[in-house]
Write an enzyme that holds these catalytic residues in place. Structure first.
Site, PDB file in Angstrom:
ATOM      1  N   HIS A   4      -0.909  -1.984  -1.823  1.00  0.00           N
ATOM      2  CA  HIS A   4      -1.724  -0.899  -1.290  1.00  0.00           C
ATOM      3  C   HIS A   4      -2.948  -1.468  -0.588  1.00  0.00           C
ATOM      4  O   HIS A   4      -3.209  -2.668  -0.628  1.00  0.00           O
ATOM      5  CB  HIS A   4      -2.153   0.046  -2.414  1.00  0.00           C
ATOM      6  N   HIS A  23      -7.232   0.005   0.706  1.00  0.00           N
ATOM      7  CA  HIS A  23      -8.241   1.051   0.573  1.00  0.00           C
ATOM      8  C   HIS A  23      -9.108   1.132   1.831  1.00  0.00           C
ATOM      9  O   HIS A  23      -9.217   0.162   2.583  1.00  0.00           O
ATOM     10  CB  HIS A  23      -9.199   0.760  -0.596  1.00  0.00           C
ATOM     11  N   GLU A  64      -9.075   6.891  -6.731  1.00  0.00           N
ATOM     12  CA  GLU A  64      -7.921   6.028  -6.934  1.00  0.00           C
ATOM     13  C   GLU A  64      -6.619   6.749  -6.601  1.00  0.00           C
ATOM     14  O   GLU A  64      -5.593   6.121  -6.321  1.00  0.00           O
ATOM     15  CB  GLU A  64      -7.910   5.534  -8.383  1.00  0.00           C
ATOM     16  N   ARG A  85       0.401  -2.615 -10.179  1.00  0.00           N
ATOM     17  CA  ARG A  85      -0.281  -1.614  -9.342  1.00  0.00           C
ATOM     18  C   ARG A  85       0.205  -1.905  -7.928  1.00  0.00           C
ATOM     19  O   ARG A  85      -0.098  -2.934  -7.362  1.00  0.00           O
ATOM     20  CB  ARG A  85      -1.796  -1.774  -9.462  1.00  0.00           C
ATOM     21  N   GLU A 113     -13.048  -3.237  -2.781  1.00  0.00           N
ATOM     22  CA  GLU A 113     -12.693  -3.151  -4.198  1.00  0.00           C
ATOM     23  C   GLU A 113     -13.213  -4.378  -4.932  1.00  0.00           C
ATOM     24  O   GLU A 113     -12.799  -5.493  -4.650  1.00  0.00           O
ATOM     25  CB  GLU A 113     -11.175  -3.050  -4.357  1.00  0.00           C
ATOM     26  N   HIS A 135      -3.124  -5.569  -0.905  1.00  0.00           N
ATOM     27  CA  HIS A 135      -3.083  -6.381  -2.107  1.00  0.00           C
ATOM     28  C   HIS A 135      -2.292  -5.654  -3.194  1.00  0.00           C
ATOM     29  O   HIS A 135      -1.952  -4.472  -3.056  1.00  0.00           O
ATOM     30  CB  HIS A 135      -4.503  -6.695  -2.607  1.00  0.00           C
TER      31      HIS A 135
END
Length: 378
Positions: free
Chosen positions: A94, A96, A161, A91, A100, A139
């Site tokens: 990125h 946010h 997401e 993943r 999270e 992360h």
């Protein structure tokens, strides 16, 4: 229609047969919605949504699906994502706008974090382990040898997401000359950067943790971003067990959690939470939950593996195992420390004459009240 083997919305002398059209499979999964107990009353918002009904985003070696206020409008304070990454699958790097929180359900994952103090944090996690990455902290997540599946919970129900801040998109939408100046190398070195997001993509399974850590500065954060709850011994009660993971043992977290297992017939006692909403992911078993709110409202829901439940702050509720196998679920609260009120203890610690006067109960009931905590019973 075979009315003997097919459930019908009849309770005593109330209701009538349902000749259809109907979805019998859904009726069987939701018996207390199809034929509610007589104690249900009034209207409450829907408090259930299944990941099986959530749109699944299929990517290169993995997938992701989410439950937000779009799917569960009552859950304004938290949203959830169920994600799968195959061996080595990433993943992408990125960050946010929301915090999270995560719980590993299958396989092993590697979390890599670099924070505002330029601390470097890399850790491998197994089923039952957790992490908390604060808002704005970059992360990535990578599946290890057998791949991984995990739950993500975010502290905003409007989170999606599909709207995270991605390193590939940052590069793609910054002028090439600025990128070259920023990194001190010629523009030609960025000729092959992706023109759009990677999001989830394949890479080889990474080297062992100690090898990767040795490639980077030995500069861990003051507080780890992970907690190995798989090693935490649960508290045992008649009817089941509870693990509590909050800021008292996981200082970095801003969301607290219970990991609960109810034996067949077990009951997470009637209670309510004073300062947090409850977002629940059911891992296994069959459960029944009644939620009670002011002005004489109550509604009963059924939950199974893959279902998500939500109970707003201060609403009374219980969780009962109505199947023949254990019910396992994870409660997540939008508070670093969960606080709840037990109906049993409240009455046990109230003068007996007051309790008798309110409920018209006898001495057997008064003597059965528990003054000490026992959040699970049977």
């Amino acid at each position: 229609m075979d009315t003997i083997s097919t459930p019908q919305p009849i309770r005593g002398d109330k209701g009538a047969t349902d000749p259809g059209p109907r979805n019998v499979e859904l009726d069987l999964q939701n018996p207390d919605i199809f034929t509610p107990p007589e104690t249900d009353h009034g209207s409450l918002p829907n408090l259930k949504f299944s990941f099986s009904l959530a749109h699944n985003r299929l990517e290169d070696g993995g997938w992701a699906r989410e439950i937000t206020v779009r799917e569960l409008p009552v859950a304004k304070s938290m949203a959830g994502v169920n994600m799968r990454l195959g061996p080595g699958v990433v993943r992408e790097l990125h960050w946010h706008k929301e915090a999270e929180w995560s719980y590993i359900t299958e396989g092993k994952a590697r979390l890599t974090v670099v924070d505002a103090q330029n601390s470097v944090f890399i850790d491998d996690l197994s089923p039952g382990d957790m992490w908390l990455v604060p808002a704005g902290i970059p992360h990535s997540i990578q599946g290890l040898g057998e791949g991984t599946e995990f739950l993500l919970v975010f502290d905003d129900g409007a989170f999606s997401e599909n709207e995270t801040l991605l390193v590939t998109e940052l590069f793609a939408h910054t002028p090439r000359s600025v990128i070259a100046k920023n990194f001190g190398v010629g523009e030609e070195h960025f000729a092959n950067i992706p023109k759009s997001e990677k999001y989830i993509f394949r890479l080889p399974v990474p080297a062992p943790l100690d090898v990767v850590r040795a490639q980077l500065p030995d500069r861990p954060p003051k507080r780890p971003y992970t907690y190995h709850a798989s090693n935490l011994k649960p508290d045992r009660f008649p009817g089941g067990t509870i693990k509590t993971i909050d800021a008292s043992i996981f200082p970095e977290t801003t969301l607290s959690a219970h990991v609960i297992e109810l034996e067949p017939g077990g009951l997470r006692e009637i209670h309510w939470h004073t300062d947090a909403d409850e977002w629940t992911y059911y891992l296994s078993g069959l459960a029944r939950v009644t939620v009670f709110d002011a002005t004489d409202k109550a509604r009963t829901f059924n939950y199974g593996a893959g279902d998500v439940g939500f109970v707003p702050r201060t609403m009374a509720h219980y969780v009962e195992n109505i199947g023949n196998t254990p019910v396992r679920f994870v409660n997540v609260f939008n508070s670093p420390h969960d606080s709840d009120i037990s109906l049993n203890q409240w009455l046990a610690l109230t003068p007996p004459d007051l309790v008798r006067g309110h409920l018209n109960v006898d001495d057997t009931f008064i003597e059965a009240l528990r003054r000490e905590p026992s959040p699970i019973t049977r």
